[in-house]
Design a protein around this motif. Sequence first.
Motif, mmCIF file in Angstrom:
data_model
loop_
_atom_site.group_PDB
_atom_site.id
_atom_site.type_symbol
_atom_site.label_atom_id
_atom_site.label_comp_id
_atom_site.label_asym_id
_atom_site.label_seq_id
_atom_site.Cartn_x
_atom_site.Cartn_y
_atom_site.Cartn_z
ATOM 1 N N VAL A 71 33.874 6.532 -29.723
ATOM 2 C CA VAL A 71 34.854 7.614 -29.877
ATOM 3 C C VAL A 71 35.681 7.246 -31.108
ATOM 4 O O VAL A 71 36.114 6.117 -31.239
ATOM 5 C CB VAL A 71 35.798 7.798 -28.655
ATOM 6 C CG1 VAL A 71 35.094 8.467 -27.507
ATOM 7 C CG2 VAL A 71 36.394 6.474 -28.218
ATOM 8 N N VAL A 80 36.966 12.842 -31.852
ATOM 9 C CA VAL A 80 37.928 12.974 -30.749
ATOM 10 C C VAL A 80 39.350 13.039 -31.310
ATOM 11 O O VAL A 80 39.705 12.255 -32.192
ATOM 12 C CB VAL A 80 37.801 11.782 -29.768
ATOM 13 C CG1 VAL A 80 38.865 11.851 -28.688
ATOM 14 C CG2 VAL A 80 36.416 11.752 -29.133
ATOM 15 N N GLU A 89 37.539 15.864 -27.121
ATOM 16 C CA GLU A 89 36.507 15.990 -28.153
ATOM 17 C C GLU A 89 36.805 17.241 -28.983
ATOM 18 O O GLU A 89 37.348 18.228 -28.484
ATOM 19 C CB GLU A 89 35.122 16.110 -27.494
ATOM 20 C CG GLU A 89 33.979 16.178 -28.469
ATOM 21 C CD GLU A 89 32.976 15.028 -28.329
ATOM 22 O OE1 GLU A 89 33.017 14.294 -27.329
ATOM 23 O OE2 GLU A 89 32.152 14.878 -29.244
ATOM 24 N N ASP A 123 42.319 6.574 -24.586
ATOM 25 C CA ASP A 123 41.789 7.916 -24.279
ATOM 26 C C ASP A 123 42.236 8.372 -22.892
ATOM 27 O O ASP A 123 42.671 9.512 -22.700
ATOM 28 C CB ASP A 123 40.255 7.919 -24.334
ATOM 29 C CG ASP A 123 39.713 7.923 -25.764
ATOM 30 O OD1 ASP A 123 40.480 8.226 -26.695
ATOM 31 O OD2 ASP A 123 38.517 7.628 -25.935
ATOM 32 N N ASN A 161 35.891 19.339 -23.201
ATOM 33 C CA ASN A 161 36.163 18.368 -24.270
ATOM 34 C C ASN A 161 36.613 17.011 -23.722
ATOM 35 O O ASN A 161 36.553 16.007 -24.441
ATOM 36 C CB ASN A 161 37.188 18.930 -25.250
ATOM 37 C CG ASN A 161 36.564 19.953 -26.201
ATOM 38 O OD1 ASN A 161 35.412 19.809 -26.598
ATOM 39 N ND2 ASN A 161 37.312 20.988 -26.540
ATOM 40 N N VAL A 193 33.909 13.187 -23.585
ATOM 41 C CA VAL A 193 34.524 11.898 -23.950
ATOM 42 C C VAL A 193 34.262 10.874 -22.839
ATOM 43 O O VAL A 193 33.977 9.709 -23.107
ATOM 44 C CB VAL A 193 36.038 12.072 -24.230
ATOM 45 C CG1 VAL A 193 36.727 10.723 -24.369
ATOM 46 C CG2 VAL A 193 36.235 12.898 -25.505
ATOM 47 N N ARG A 248 30.855 9.620 -23.374
ATOM 48 C CA ARG A 248 30.812 8.619 -24.455
ATOM 49 C C ARG A 248 31.282 7.266 -23.922
ATOM 50 O O ARG A 248 30.696 6.214 -24.239
ATOM 51 C CB ARG A 248 31.707 9.067 -25.632
ATOM 52 C CG ARG A 248 31.121 10.193 -26.468
ATOM 53 C CD ARG A 248 32.123 10.671 -27.531
ATOM 54 N NE ARG A 248 31.611 11.803 -28.293
ATOM 55 C CZ ARG A 248 30.901 11.715 -29.427
ATOM 56 N NH1 ARG A 248 30.630 10.531 -29.941
ATOM 57 N NH2 ARG A 248 30.475 12.786 -30.043
ATOM 58 N N HIS A 249 32.342 7.277 -23.139
ATOM 59 C CA HIS A 249 32.821 6.029 -22.526
ATOM 60 C C HIS A 249 31.733 5.408 -21.654
ATOM 61 O O HIS A 249 31.477 4.204 -21.717
ATOM 62 C CB HIS A 249 34.044 6.292 -21.637
ATOM 63 C CG HIS A 249 35.271 6.734 -22.368
ATOM 64 N ND1 HIS A 249 36.376 7.228 -21.717
ATOM 65 C CD2 HIS A 249 35.580 6.767 -23.688
ATOM 66 C CE1 HIS A 249 37.316 7.535 -22.600
ATOM 67 N NE2 HIS A 249 36.848 7.261 -23.803
#
Lengths: 230, 277
Positions: free
Chosen positions: A191, A196, A203, B107, B183, B187, B190-191
């Motif tokens: 990320v 992001v 995102e 995040d 969105n 993420v 991705r983590h």
Amino acid sequence: MTKNTALFENKIVADRDSGFANMSRRKFLNYAGASTGLVLLAACSKNDNNGVDLGSGDTGILNYAYALEQLEAAFYIQVAKTFYTGITEDEKALLTDIRDHEVAHREFFKAALGGSAIQALEVDFSSINFADRTSVLGTAKAFEDLGVSAYNGAGPLFQSAAFLTLAGKIVSVEARHAALIRDRISNGSFVAADVVDMTTGLEKSRTPAQVLSIAGTYIKTQINASNLPS
Amino acid sequence: MNLQNIIKEIETVDPEFHERVSPRREAIKSLTGFGKKIALGALPLAMGSLFTKAYGQTQPTAINDILNFALTLEYLEAEFYTRGVTAHGTLLAGTPAIGALTTIRNDETNHVTFLKSVLGAAAVAKPNFDFTAKGTFPDPFLPTNYAVFLALAQAFEDTGVRAYKGQAPFLMSNKTVLGAALNIHSVEARHASHIRQMRKANGDTTLKPWITGNSRGSIPAAAQAVYNGEELETQANVKISGMVVDGITISTAAATEAFDEPLSYTDALNIAKLFLA
């Protein structure tokens, strides 16, 4: 058109009976109405002077996803045919897995769209050096990030909850790919600020117009997205 | 913080709040009575129980209820990584691992802040967490249990991906909220991918960034619910496994990896509940 629509409807009806086995019937019926209404929007794709028409409504969005999956599948098929110089067994296995995922996505959309599916697109990979790791991984990163931002941007355009869920099943796999590829280029970049928003942790999504403008570099066939919902 | 005021605030946003607590009068009365007998410091725990009771039964339809469910999952992740970065910071000093865990912590903390800003006064309070799940797992914050920490991190990320996916159809009435949820969803994926790579580098050599079948890998059996239902080989009546095209045969493993499956509200909440103190 009538035949195509009927085919499309059959897919959806079949889906209601089997594809969502883990969802209670009542829950499904709560939004099955949206799916049914959507069927009427199914449009035949055609190739005229303005390029391949993705179509309108949910069919258009599914064709949009199908176009992107065609691009990704074609890319990874070529990657796995001529692996870059010095590739490790580990990266061979990972890139072969990704190729198979993208081919599965492409074939899924083709089958689900049936007669409403757009034609096979002609790709242009002349800017990619498939013998070079940096070129291959750099392109993979661009395609995966683009795919994630495309699905995220298109999600709210769906009328059908079933299609939204299907797109959701695919986008998180694209995000897993994206994170892996980015980490292989630069560990820890799974990320980063280019994908992001660092304030919200969200995102950055893209509209179909933004996505197709970027993808256009790699797709020879002209695509007409003017009938997509917005 | 006044408990009655909080409940009043929720009522203004969610008129059915009382009806969700069953039976209504008894629940409020007992909670109030309970509050009188216990130290003020224990109130967040009581609040956590109340919200679990209020929102834990069936799929909510109100947007705010779904956002509060998401907020609860984000509270869990944010606290997990915040404590993990502190607990394992010395051991991992100067490694890419601590950089990645700090990135993920940021995040998750940003997700909490974002969801709270959207919910305003309707946001639920942070519950108290027990990351051993009442002794089911070794303490992930002991320096010797870094592997346990990473295993739980994977389970939380994979759960998060599945939970957001499961809620998307219920957010369709509000395209802005749906867009934001999607969105966050990617993420989390991705983590998940990165944590799986970290576990691979840490000795779990066959682990992939994606979910194969319903395999939990080396994670203890108590986490199997995170992966149940991931083994689907057919999508919308299209059989994916066994497809042969361009000289490529899609294996069962690839067919299941190519699609992440949603988790229902109840199933996701039941996983999260294991970690409520």
